[in-house]
Design a protein around this motif. Structure first.
Motif, PDB file in Angstrom:
ATOM      1  N   LEU A 300       0.736  -1.187  -0.135  1.00  0.00           N
ATOM      2  CA  LEU A 300      -0.008   0.020  -0.051  1.00  0.00           C
ATOM      3  C   LEU A 300       0.897   1.328   0.147  1.00  0.00           C
ATOM      4  N   TYR A 301       2.209   1.047   0.207  1.00  0.00           N
ATOM      5  CA  TYR A 301       2.976   2.395   0.105  1.00  0.00           C
ATOM      6  C   TYR A 301       4.107   2.367  -0.923  1.00  0.00           C
ATOM      7  N   LYS A 302       3.702   1.613  -1.865  1.00  0.00           N
ATOM      8  CA  LYS A 302       4.651   1.329  -3.036  1.00  0.00           C
ATOM      9  C   LYS A 302       4.743   2.892  -3.695  1.00  0.00           C
ATOM     10  N   GLY A 303       5.927   3.209  -3.940  1.00  0.00           N
ATOM     11  CA  GLY A 303       6.340   4.645  -4.264  1.00  0.00           C
ATOM     12  C   GLY A 303       6.122   5.658  -3.444  1.00  0.00           C
ATOM     13  N   PHE A 304       6.100   5.360  -2.037  1.00  0.00           N
ATOM     14  CA  PHE A 304       5.930   6.411  -1.086  1.00  0.00           C
ATOM     15  C   PHE A 304       7.069   7.632  -0.902  1.00  0.00           C
ATOM     16  N   THR A 305       8.143   6.838  -0.967  1.00  0.00           N
ATOM     17  CA  THR A 305       9.358   7.619  -0.833  1.00  0.00           C
ATOM     18  C   THR A 305       9.380   8.672  -1.879  1.00  0.00           C
ATOM     19  N   LEU A 306       9.066   8.330  -3.237  1.00  0.00           N
ATOM     20  CA  LEU A 306       9.126   9.194  -4.433  1.00  0.00           C
ATOM     21  C   LEU A 306       8.001  10.320  -4.293  1.00  0.00           C
ATOM     22  N   LYS A 307       6.896   9.780  -3.604  1.00  0.00           N
ATOM     23  CA  LYS A 307       5.899  10.794  -3.365  1.00  0.00           C
ATOM     24  C   LYS A 307       6.403  11.874  -2.454  1.00  0.00           C
ATOM     25  N   LEU A 308       7.143  11.530  -1.532  1.00  0.00           N
ATOM     26  CA  LEU A 308       7.613  12.426  -0.426  1.00  0.00           C
ATOM     27  C   LEU A 308       8.592  13.285  -1.277  1.00  0.00           C
ATOM     28  N   TYR A 309       9.526  12.983  -2.023  1.00  0.00           N
ATOM     29  CA  TYR A 309      10.428  13.690  -2.880  1.00  0.00           C
ATOM     30  C   TYR A 309       9.553  14.787  -3.491  1.00  0.00           C
ATOM     31  N   ARG A 310       8.263  14.528  -4.144  1.00  0.00           N
ATOM     32  CA  ARG A 310       7.617  15.287  -4.744  1.00  0.00           C
ATOM     33  C   ARG A 310       6.560  16.353  -3.712  1.00  0.00           C
ATOM     34  N   SER A 311       6.033  15.612  -2.951  1.00  0.00           N
ATOM     35  CA  SER A 311       4.976  16.349  -1.874  1.00  0.00           C
ATOM     36  C   SER A 311       5.816  17.455  -0.676  1.00  0.00           C
ATOM     37  N   ILE A 312       6.995  16.979  -0.539  1.00  0.00           N
ATOM     38  CA  ILE A 312       7.813  17.930   0.684  1.00  0.00           C
ATOM     39  C   ILE A 312       8.121  19.208   0.072  1.00  0.00           C
ATOM     40  N   PRO A 313       8.781  19.113  -1.149  1.00  0.00           N
ATOM     41  CA  PRO A 313       9.222  20.597  -1.649  1.00  0.00           C
ATOM     42  C   PRO A 313       7.753  21.315  -2.194  1.00  0.00           C
ATOM     43  N   ALA A 314       6.870  20.488  -2.776  1.00  0.00           N
ATOM     44  CA  ALA A 314       5.648  21.070  -3.290  1.00  0.00           C
ATOM     45  C   ALA A 314       4.915  21.823  -1.803  1.00  0.00           C
ATOM     46  N   SER A 315       4.832  21.166  -0.848  1.00  0.00           N
ATOM     47  CA  SER A 315       4.214  21.630   0.279  1.00  0.00           C
ATOM     48  C   SER A 315       4.889  22.784   0.896  1.00  0.00           C
ATOM     49  N   ALA A 316       6.197  22.958   0.897  1.00  0.00           N
ATOM     50  CA  ALA A 316       7.102  23.913   1.377  1.00  0.00           C
ATOM     51  C   ALA A 316       6.818  25.101   0.577  1.00  0.00           C
ATOM     52  N   ILE A 317       7.027  24.872  -0.782  1.00  0.00           N
ATOM     53  CA  ILE A 317       7.132  26.110  -1.584  1.00  0.00           C
ATOM     54  C   ILE A 317       5.493  26.464  -1.753  1.00  0.00           C
ATOM     55  N   GLY A 318       4.537  25.362  -1.614  1.00  0.00           N
ATOM     56  CA  GLY A 318       3.302  26.123  -1.598  1.00  0.00           C
ATOM     57  C   GLY A 318       2.855  26.928  -0.525  1.00  0.00           C
ATOM     58  N   PHE A 319       3.266  26.524   0.802  1.00  0.00           N
ATOM     59  CA  PHE A 319       2.944  27.273   1.847  1.00  0.00           C
ATOM     60  C   PHE A 319       3.657  28.671   1.892  1.00  0.00           C
ATOM     61  N   LEU A 320       4.929  28.547   1.547  1.00  0.00           N
ATOM     62  CA  LEU A 320       5.721  29.887   1.531  1.00  0.00           C
ATOM     63  C   LEU A 320       5.068  30.773   0.423  1.00  0.00           C
ATOM     64  N   ALA A 321       4.659  30.497  -0.779  1.00  0.00           N
ATOM     65  CA  ALA A 321       4.070  30.991  -1.575  1.00  0.00           C
ATOM     66  C   ALA A 321       2.781  31.802  -1.137  1.00  0.00           C
ATOM     67  N   TYR A 322       1.904  30.861  -0.429  1.00  0.00           N
ATOM     68  CA  TYR A 322       0.672  31.098   0.280  1.00  0.00           C
ATOM     69  C   TYR A 322       0.782  32.508   1.276  1.00  0.00           C
ATOM     70  N   GLU A 323       1.826  32.270   2.374  1.00  0.00           N
ATOM     71  CA  GLU A 323       2.028  33.264   3.145  1.00  0.00           C
ATOM     72  C   GLU A 323       2.687  34.524   2.606  1.00  0.00           C
ATOM     73  N   THR A 324       3.620  34.339   1.620  1.00  0.00           N
ATOM     74  CA  THR A 324       4.037  35.403   1.099  1.00  0.00           C
ATOM     75  C   THR A 324       3.171  36.409   0.229  1.00  0.00           C
ATOM     76  N   ALA A 325       1.937  35.574  -0.399  1.00  0.00           N
ATOM     77  CA  ALA A 325       1.170  36.297  -1.118  1.00  0.00           C
ATOM     78  C   ALA A 325       0.198  37.136  -0.212  1.00  0.00           C
ATOM     79  N   ALA A 326      -0.079  36.080   0.796  1.00  0.00           N
ATOM     80  CA  ALA A 326      -1.140  36.613   1.652  1.00  0.00           C
ATOM     81  C   ALA A 326      -0.728  37.881   2.395  1.00  0.00           C
ATOM     82  N   LYS A 327       0.662  37.915   2.650  1.00  0.00           N
ATOM     83  CA  LYS A 327       1.130  39.106   3.412  1.00  0.00           C
ATOM     84  C   LYS A 327       0.964  40.286   2.333  1.00  0.00           C
ATOM     85  N   ALA A 328       1.587  40.012   1.147  1.00  0.00           N
ATOM     86  CA  ALA A 328       1.389  40.991   0.102  1.00  0.00           C
ATOM     87  C   ALA A 328       0.169  41.546  -0.163  1.00  0.00           C
TER      88      ALA A 328
END
Length: 330
Positions: A300-328
């Motif tokens: 059930l977790y086949k490919g999970f490591t690769l998913k983290l390779y995508r989701s971790i930077p996506a989440s980090a970038i996404g929340f930074l962009a959200y907080e920056t845009a919301a502040k602006a």
């Protein structure tokens, strides 16, 4: 952002104008963060989708022309078995179809993910505002905030599932079967009123995007609050500029890890179903476990490591962009 205490001096009354403005800020900031994260992380998503779909099974149900077209993407022997490794998929796509093939399916996602993120961030912001408008702050106020964020995240997750399920079907058709965006979109459009057409995989999508998104936002809010408090206490002042970058990114990375631990099996099942090699949620889960020799976690977790390779930077970038845009925007 303004709380109920800031408006008209009343703790329990929030101006409708203020709520409308804040909801708009959340929507626009979420839109921006979604677009940025797609552009940055789509190559990893393409490789992951092909891995999840299990190319061997997809090829078995394809035409001879399809097999010929895509056999170069993986290591296929005479018997037709496929060695599915991320490195093989990655190198094969570049060598046979060019670097641009790694962004296959991005057109549909760039159009939809900003809407997805806008809905999610609107739910997140609405949950926080609901907490702010509750009774006077007390010892349990932190739990109220997390509850509001959790409910908002779950609500936003369920709503955006109805947007993303058909869009992800288009993406999977492009990434796995190799359809053009026009062909994939037309196929999905023709099946809009059929549960086995455009909505194939919706049940798994709802399970993936409901509670896990509540967990995602609770993890983010909790980590951000703790990091901010720690930094303010350490410096005796408000967060430094670098903290305004580091804290959202670190919190977003942690939140993605926790949320996908909860929701990943349903993402894998959803991809299998949309790729045409799944047999319902329970049946697909059973097949995945059987393929792994009865090992539930491995299956059930086949490919999970690769998913983290995508989701971790996506989440980090996404929340930074959200907080920056919301502040602006405020």
């Amino acid at each position: 952002k303004l709380t109920s205490t800031d408006v008209a001096g009343s703790h329990n009354t929030i101006s409708p104008v203020v709520m409308s403005n804040e909801a708009w800020v959340d929507f626009v900031a979420g839109w921006i963060s979604g677009g940025v994260s797609v552009l940055a992380c789509q190559p990893v998503d393409t490789v992951l989708t092909r891995l999840q779909a299990n190319t061997a099974e997809v090829r078995a149900g394809s035409t001879a022309g399809d097999v010929s077209k895509f056999s170069k993407l993986t290591s296929t022997d005479v018997a037709g078995t496929v060695a599915l490794r991320p490195s093989n998929i990655f190198k094969g796509m570049i060598s046979n179809f060019g670097v641009q093939s790694l962004w296959r399916g991005s057109s549909a996602m760039i159009g939809a993910v900003p809407i997805q993120n806008a809905l999610l961030m609107s739910g997140y912001g609405a949950g926080k505002r609901w907490s702010d408008s509750s009774d006077e702050l007390s010892e349990g106020s932190k739990n109220n905030v997390l509850l509001g964020v959790f409910v908002g995240g779950c609500t936003g997750g369920v709503l955006q599932s109805f947007v993303m399920s058909p869009v992800e079907l288009i993406k999977v058709s492009q990434q796995v079967v190799g359809k053009s965006v026009t062909s994939a979109t037309a196929s999905v459009a023709r099946g809009l009123f059929s549960p086995t057409g455009a909505w194939r995989g919706l049940g798994a999508t709802l399970l993936r995007d409901g509670i896990p998104h509540g967990v995602w936002f609770v993890s983010y809010e909790s980590a951000k609050t703790k990091m901010t408090t720690f930094r303010e206490n350490s410096h005796g002042e408000k967060s430094l500029t670098q903290d305004e970058i580091a804290i959202p990114m670190l919190s977003g990375a942690l939140a993605a890890t926790v949320a996908w631990l909860v929701g990943y099996p349903f993402d894998l099942i959803k991809t299998r179903i949309q790729a045409g090699s799944g047999n319902g949620i329970v049946g697909t889960a059973r097949d995945l476990v059987n393929e792994s020799g009865g090992q539930v976690i491995r299956g059930l977790y086949k490919g999970f490591t690769l998913k983290l390779y995508r989701s971790i930077p996506a989440s980090a970038i996404g929340f930074l962009a959200y907080e920056t845009a919301a502040k602006a925007l405020t």
